[in-house]
Write an enzyme that holds these catalytic residues in place. Structure first.
Site, mmCIF file in Angstrom:
data_model
loop_
_atom_site.group_PDB
_atom_site.id
_atom_site.type_symbol
_atom_site.label_atom_id
_atom_site.label_comp_id
_atom_site.label_asym_id
_atom_site.label_seq_id
_atom_site.Cartn_x
_atom_site.Cartn_y
_atom_site.Cartn_z
ATOM 1 N N CYS A 197 0.835 -1.217 -0.052
ATOM 2 C CA CYS A 197 0.071 0.061 0.164
ATOM 3 C C CYS A 197 0.845 1.398 -0.204
ATOM 4 C CB CYS A 197 -0.886 0.053 0.992
ATOM 5 S SG CYS A 197 -1.914 -1.589 1.339
ATOM 6 N N HIS A 215 -3.347 6.900 2.818
ATOM 7 C CA HIS A 215 -3.623 5.423 2.427
ATOM 8 C C HIS A 215 -4.918 5.211 3.279
ATOM 9 C CE1 HIS A 215 -4.113 1.343 1.551
ATOM 10 N NE2 HIS A 215 -3.722 1.052 2.709
ATOM 11 N N ASN A 263 -9.726 -0.570 1.073
ATOM 12 C CA ASN A 263 -8.366 -0.500 0.832
ATOM 13 C C ASN A 263 -8.143 -1.158 -0.736
ATOM 14 O OD1 ASN A 263 -5.670 -0.899 0.884
ATOM 15 N ND2 ASN A 263 -5.724 -1.633 2.940
HETATM 16 N N1 ACO Z 1 -17.462 -9.117 10.850
HETATM 17 C C1 ACO Z 1 -17.867 -9.458 12.102
HETATM 18 N N2 ACO Z 1 -17.024 -9.599 13.234
HETATM 19 C C2 ACO Z 1 -15.633 -9.799 12.792
HETATM 20 C C3 ACO Z 1 -15.291 -9.406 11.680
HETATM 21 C C4 ACO Z 1 -16.251 -9.170 10.652
HETATM 22 N N3 ACO Z 1 -15.837 -9.003 9.251
HETATM 23 N N4 ACO Z 1 -13.927 -9.441 11.529
HETATM 24 C C5 ACO Z 1 -13.624 -9.846 12.795
HETATM 25 N N5 ACO Z 1 -14.641 -10.055 13.709
HETATM 26 C C6 ACO Z 1 -14.628 -10.069 15.012
HETATM 27 C C7 ACO Z 1 -13.580 -10.817 15.495
HETATM 28 O O1 ACO Z 1 -13.624 -12.350 15.492
HETATM 29 C C8 ACO Z 1 -13.441 -10.343 16.875
HETATM 30 O O2 ACO Z 1 -14.313 -11.354 17.847
HETATM 31 P P1 ACO Z 1 -13.994 -11.934 19.170
HETATM 32 O O3 ACO Z 1 -13.774 -10.642 19.948
HETATM 33 O O4 ACO Z 1 -14.871 -12.677 19.412
HETATM 34 O O5 ACO Z 1 -12.399 -12.517 19.106
HETATM 35 C C9 ACO Z 1 -14.104 -9.158 17.042
HETATM 36 O O6 ACO Z 1 -14.785 -9.082 15.521
HETATM 37 C C10 ACO Z 1 -13.090 -7.791 17.180
HETATM 38 O O7 ACO Z 1 -11.953 -8.145 16.213
HETATM 39 P P2 ACO Z 1 -10.939 -7.256 16.228
HETATM 40 O O8 ACO Z 1 -9.799 -7.808 15.346
HETATM 41 O O9 ACO Z 1 -10.532 -7.014 17.672
HETATM 42 O O10 ACO Z 1 -11.301 -5.965 15.484
HETATM 43 P P3 ACO Z 1 -10.615 -4.414 15.541
HETATM 44 O O11 ACO Z 1 -11.528 -3.374 16.189
HETATM 45 O O12 ACO Z 1 -9.267 -4.347 15.720
HETATM 46 O O13 ACO Z 1 -10.831 -4.020 13.802
HETATM 47 C C11 ACO Z 1 -9.818 -4.252 11.727
HETATM 48 C C12 ACO Z 1 -10.481 -5.016 12.915
HETATM 49 C C13 ACO Z 1 -10.780 -4.014 10.978
HETATM 50 C C14 ACO Z 1 -8.960 -5.657 10.951
HETATM 51 C C15 ACO Z 1 -8.505 -3.541 12.178
HETATM 52 O O14 ACO Z 1 -7.621 -4.069 13.181
HETATM 53 C C16 ACO Z 1 -7.698 -2.845 11.158
HETATM 54 O O15 ACO Z 1 -8.279 -2.155 10.297
HETATM 55 N N6 ACO Z 1 -6.504 -3.238 11.092
HETATM 56 C C17 ACO Z 1 -5.713 -2.747 10.100
HETATM 57 C C18 ACO Z 1 -5.778 -3.534 8.819
HETATM 58 C C19 ACO Z 1 -5.135 -2.893 7.628
HETATM 59 O O16 ACO Z 1 -5.112 -1.641 7.584
HETATM 60 N N7 ACO Z 1 -4.558 -3.716 6.658
HETATM 61 C C20 ACO Z 1 -4.149 -3.264 5.437
HETATM 62 C C21 ACO Z 1 -2.633 -3.040 5.497
HETATM 63 S S1 ACO Z 1 -2.186 -2.289 4.101
HETATM 64 C C22 ACO Z 1 -1.715 -3.458 2.773
HETATM 65 O O17 ACO Z 1 -0.529 -3.614 2.373
HETATM 66 C C23 ACO Z 1 -2.584 -4.266 2.117
#
Ligand code: ACO
Length: 330
Positions: free
Chosen positions: A116, A257, A287
């Site tokens: 990214c 980004h 993204n």
């Molecule tokens: N729908 C419903 N529930 C979900 C989903 C979903 N799609 N995905 C995860 N959950 C659940 C999880 O299982 C977890 O359940 P649990 O508490 O029973 O274990 C709960 O929701 C909370 O999950 P978290 O991972 O704690 O959620 P968080 O608030 O951290 O948000 C997210 C997750 C959106 C992935 C966030 O961490 C994020 O954006 N991270 C950065 C990711 C990113 O930017 N990646 C791109 C990198 S760039 C590249 O080069 C491609």
């Protein structure tokens, strides 16, 4: 001799026609529009047609940028394509795009993989190559078809990503007060495991077992990526401002980004810059990896949000984990 700078002559982007909404996704994996919106700010994303490749999207974005610049493919002598989803593992997508656009054979054409952050890495690379005096007109494209490497059965990743392409045309200018003022690039190579495709590379060629296990798809530790992303974006933004003796409040517009609205909001809070100085389109595109920053740049320009003399800050992070920032005086 007057000092030269590298300026952006034109911008363009392309987004596939197919819109995939959160509600549609909720029919295929256990998730909800509410969860996706509150955790990421994403409402919908674009998905390329099955017969639409990364190079097809890149070509459409490049044609728009060339038209905007008032140039043709024949003027380009440097093509850099930032992508993690080239049409083929070999050769570079840049060579396929060169051929489709009709860029001359004397042009240097290569791909750059910084996920990214790839567009900002490519912008800095092209700017340095133009600064060398050996290239006249560069086409820099960020294009990714992440829908091809996302596991559509894995709700923790599939809700976040989309497809698209953005492009800019660069050239040398005699006006030292305009153009790319500087860039700051870096990487946390100790965090490779936070976001990767585990199998299918030369170290672990794909096997029937690895494919059955879905190891040719993107795997991500979302929470850890989130924390490092905020830190990297804040630090690289501060570094580049300090390097150029500028304050955050002198920035007219930040083009970050588009991974997650909460990451952008955290950077806005750390830099003490209001959200109305940030371009946000993650709600409509999700993204799109290397395409994210140039799509946001083009949309901001076309919406009249960028005026001559404005100071822009581009900032990104991506798999690697890579990060980068760039300052542009428009
Ligand atoms: N729908 C419903 N529930 C979900 C989903 C979903 N799609 N995905 C995860 N959950 C659940 C999880 O299982 C977890 O359940 P649990 O508490 O029973 O274990 C709960 O929701 C909370 O999950 P978290 O991972 O704690 O959620 P968080 O608030 O951290 O948000 C997210 C997750 C959106 C992935 C966030 O961490 C994020 O954006 N991270 C950065 C990711 C990113 O930017 N990646 C791109 C990198 S760039 C590249 O080069 C491609």
């Amino acid at each position: 001799m007057a000092s030269k700078s590298t300026v952006i002559l034109g911008t363009g982007h392309y987004a596939p026609a197919r819109i995939l909404t959160n509600d549609e996704l909720a029919k295929t994996v256990e998730t909800s529009d509410e969860w996706i919106r509150t955790r990421s700010g994403i409402r919908e994303r674009r998905i390329a047609a099955p017969d639409e490749s990364t190079s097809d999207m890149a070509v459409a974005a490049a044609k728009a940028a060339l038209a905007d610049a008032g140039l043709t493919a024949a003027d380009i002598d440097l093509l850099i394509v930032a992508t993690v989803t080239p049409d083929l593992p070999l050769p570079a997508a840049a060579c396929i795009i060169q051929h489709k656009l009709g860029i001359p054979t004397h042009a240097a054409c290569f791909d750059l993989n910084a996920a990214c952050s790839g567009f900002i890495y490519s912008l800095d690379t092209a700017s340095a190559m133009i600064g060398s005096g050996r290239y006249r007109h560069a086409l820099v494209i960020g294009a990714d078809k992440l829908s091809a490497i996302v596991d559509w059965k894995e709700r923790t990743t599939c809700v976040l990503f989309g497809d698209g392409a953005g492009a800019v045309v660069l050239a040398a200018s005699d006006d030292p007060n305009r153009g790319i003022i500087g860039a700051r690039l870096g990487a946390y190579g100790d965090s490779v495991d936070l976001l990767k495709i585990p199998k299918g590379g030369s170290d672990n060629p794909a096997t029937p077992d690895s494919i059955a296990a879905g190891d040719h798809f993107m795997k991500m530790k979302g929470k850890e990526v989130f924390k490092l992303a905020v830190r990297a974006m804040d630090e690289t933004a501060r570094d580049i401002l300090e390097q150029h003796h500028l304050r955050a409040d002198q920035i007219s517009l930040v083009i970050p980004h588009q991974a997650n609205l909460r990451i952008i909001e955290a950077v806005s809070a750390y830099l003490e810059l209001p959200m109305d100085r940030f371009v946000v389109n993650v709600d409509r595109f999700g993204n799109t990896s290397a395409a994210s920053v140039p799509i946001a740049l083009d949309e901001a320009r076309k919406a009249g949000r960028i005026k001559s003399g404005d100071l822009l800050l581009l900032v990104a992070f991506g798999a690697g984990l890579t990060y980068g920032s760039a300052l542009i005086r428009w």
